[in-house]
Design a protein around this motif. Structure first.
Motif, PDB file in Angstrom:
ATOM      1  N   TRP A   8       0.761  -1.232  -0.008  1.00 45.27           N
ATOM      2  CA  TRP A   8       0.024  -0.118  -0.123  1.00 45.27           C
ATOM      3  C   TRP A   8       0.950   1.238  -0.061  1.00 45.27           C
ATOM      4  N   GLY A   9       2.229   1.304  -0.664  1.00 45.32           N
ATOM      5  CA  GLY A   9       2.752   2.430  -0.854  1.00 45.32           C
ATOM      6  C   GLY A   9       3.724   2.675   0.066  1.00 45.32           C
ATOM      7  N   LYS A  10       3.706   1.780   1.213  1.00 51.22           N
ATOM      8  CA  LYS A  10       4.933   1.893   2.186  1.00 51.22           C
ATOM      9  C   LYS A  10       6.086   0.799   1.927  1.00 51.22           C
ATOM     10  N   SER A  11       7.249   1.440   1.922  1.00 49.53           N
ATOM     11  CA  SER A  11       8.441   0.441   1.728  1.00 49.53           C
ATOM     12  C   SER A  11       8.369  -0.836   2.771  1.00 49.53           C
ATOM     13  N   CYS A  50      -0.739  -9.601   4.985  1.00 48.97           N
ATOM     14  CA  CYS A  50      -1.949 -10.046   5.740  1.00 48.97           C
ATOM     15  C   CYS A  50      -3.175 -10.003   4.432  1.00 48.97           C
ATOM     16  N   GLU A  51      -4.546 -10.562   5.043  1.00 50.57           N
ATOM     17  CA  GLU A  51      -5.427 -10.541   4.197  1.00 50.57           C
ATOM     18  C   GLU A  51      -5.812  -9.273   3.496  1.00 50.57           C
ATOM     19  N   GLY A  52      -6.032  -9.269   2.174  1.00 47.58           N
ATOM     20  CA  GLY A  52      -6.329  -7.835   1.449  1.00 47.58           C
ATOM     21  C   GLY A  52      -5.447  -7.059   1.168  1.00 47.58           C
ATOM     22  N   ASP A  53      -3.821  -7.395   1.501  1.00 48.01           N
ATOM     23  CA  ASP A  53      -3.043  -6.469   1.225  1.00 48.01           C
ATOM     24  C   ASP A  53      -2.385  -6.220  -0.331  1.00 48.01           C
ATOM     25  N   ARG A  54      -2.088  -5.261  -0.693  1.00 43.37           N
ATOM     26  CA  ARG A  54      -1.611  -4.856  -2.115  1.00 43.37           C
ATOM     27  C   ARG A  54      -0.044  -4.786  -1.893  1.00 43.37           C
ATOM     28  N   LEU A  55       0.424  -5.670  -2.431  1.00 46.84           N
ATOM     29  CA  LEU A  55       2.005  -5.771  -2.586  1.00 46.84           C
ATOM     30  C   LEU A  55       2.332  -5.081  -3.932  1.00 46.84           C
ATOM     31  N   GLU A  56       3.358  -4.241  -4.009  1.00 49.16           N
ATOM     32  CA  GLU A  56       3.722  -3.350  -5.040  1.00 49.16           C
ATOM     33  C   GLU A  56       5.180  -3.705  -5.467  1.00 49.16           C
ATOM     34  N   LEU A  57       5.356  -3.983  -6.828  1.00 47.87           N
ATOM     35  CA  LEU A  57       6.729  -4.037  -7.218  1.00 47.87           C
ATOM     36  C   LEU A  57       7.274  -2.649  -7.808  1.00 47.87           C
TER      37      LEU A  57
END
Length: 109
Positions: free
Chosen positions: A53-56, A64-71
């Motif tokens: 969610w934009g935090k490194s 956790c459930e529902g997390d959005r991992l960004e590469l």
């Protein structure tokens, strides 16, 4: 557990992968699974950073459930340097707060 992995391969090219698994994943495991689903080589993305969610986060971060991992791809140009280059191309008259003045107005107003 559902986790969303977002990969940007280039400007305006965003790929989203939904991962479903029974056991908790770390950020590195989710990255590997997403790249495998997309058919990409993990060596291509070796120097990319991870964020939730934009935090490194570090690769050992447990998702956790529902997390959005960004590469996150490395920056091509530093933002300050890009602004400096744009300013040099436009010139001082065409950029900034006072670029468009009214007819007959004083400078800076």
């Amino acid at each position: 557990m559902m986790v969303e992995v977002v990969v940007s391969l280039g400007p305006r090219r965003v790929l989203i992968v939904q991962l479903a698994c029974a056991d908790p994943l770390t950020a590195a495991q989710a990255k590997e699974r997403a790249l495998l689903q997309l058919g990409l080589d993990s060596s291509h993305c070796a120097d990319w950073r991870l964020a939730v969610w934009g935090k490194s986060v570090n690769p050992n971060h447990s998702l956790c459930e529902g997390d959005r991992l960004e590469l996150l791809r490395p920056l091509v140009v530093e933002p300050k340097e890009a602004r400096r280059l744009r300013f040099n191309q436009q010139g001082s008259r065409a950029a900034g707060l006072f670029a468009k003045r009214r007819q007959g107005a004083k400078a800076g107003y």
